[in-house]
Design an enzyme around this catalytic site. Sequence first.
Site, PDB file in Angstrom:
ATOM      1  N   ARG A 112      77.732  29.686 102.304  1.00  0.00           N
ATOM      2  CA  ARG A 112      78.546  28.682 102.386  1.00  0.00           C
ATOM      3  C   ARG A 112      79.762  28.700 103.366  1.00  0.00           C
ATOM      4  O   ARG A 112      80.242  29.808 103.567  1.00  0.00           O
ATOM      5  CB  ARG A 112      79.286  29.086 100.884  1.00  0.00           C
ATOM      6  N   CYS A 123      81.455  19.219  88.915  1.00  0.00           N
ATOM      7  CA  CYS A 123      80.807  20.466  89.490  1.00  0.00           C
ATOM      8  C   CYS A 123      81.676  21.681  89.155  1.00  0.00           C
ATOM      9  O   CYS A 123      81.164  22.811  89.250  1.00  0.00           O
ATOM     10  CB  CYS A 123      80.327  20.380  90.967  1.00  0.00           C
TER      11      CYS A 123
END
Length: 304
Positions: A103, A262
């Site tokens: 990430r 999300c």
Amino acid sequence: MMRDLLSLRDLSRAEILEMVDAAERMKGELASGTLRRSLTGKIVGLIFVKPSTRTRVSFEAAVYRLGGQAMFMTAQDTQISRKEPLSDMARVLERYIDAIVIRTFAQEDVEELARFASIPVVNALTDHSHPCQVLADLLTIKEKRGSLDGITVAWVGDGNNVANSWIYAAAILGFTLNLACPDGYEPEQDVVDWAKSHGGGKISLIKDAFKAVDGADVIYTDVWASMGQEDEAEKRRNAFSGYQVNSELLAGAPSRAIVLHCLPAHRGEEISEDVLEGPQSVVFDQAENRLHLQMALLDRLIGS
Ligand code: CP
Ligand code: NVA
């Protein structure tokens, strides 16, 4: 054969649907205690340059549930913080571990890592996209609706990384995606152009959130200021003021519509408390499916 997961743009319709099916199977196997420990002896490195709750923990749990070992690293723990080139890091890590989940900010960094590493690389969110999120969300929609055929998804809010992944998914799978974004916060033009030239989906940029949710099966929103945009939060709160997913907006959508986010959510900004906690919200089932999807993904990439 899928080697990495960098962007949904790289996947075929069959690969996306197979991943969703595999996640559904693994979810069943985990529940019944019949899950095969296909990552036994495998080590997965998780490099997180941005914070995470769901992605980090669900990836670590996925690795452990499949019998492997996870190794979590932040930028500060590694020479990334001192600007070691990712091309060097890739060629070192591939000698120690079996896959990299990363990430970070730039999509190009994830692509560079994948170009130089002989082991699979998975994008766990960049400024450009969040493919694991949307794959897991497709599983949630399939479970709640019974099928992905003929769905209409309404995206309300920022044309951000998650929205980009939705655009790729809509183009590749051929469903209807209505995006309601304020002026100046539309998704990247390159992504929309790619979708229009490659896909079979019906992707519309609609200013009016009420028009976007009209006929929608799924209403999706995300934070107005993503990670790295904290300085713009105030400006964005003003720009997005007509784009909250609240009971008024929900009243303009079919009663069958489910609400996805999300997470993490900012209650009172992109979504109201009552909608997030209300009967049409499936956000916690949605968060759970990250685990199942990522088990399927790791099994596919490095499982034996
Ligand atoms: N949805 C998601 O990716 O959450 P985290 O930032 O907590 O990983
Ligand atoms: N768009 C958000 C998603 C977080 C999971 C961000 O990038 O911060």
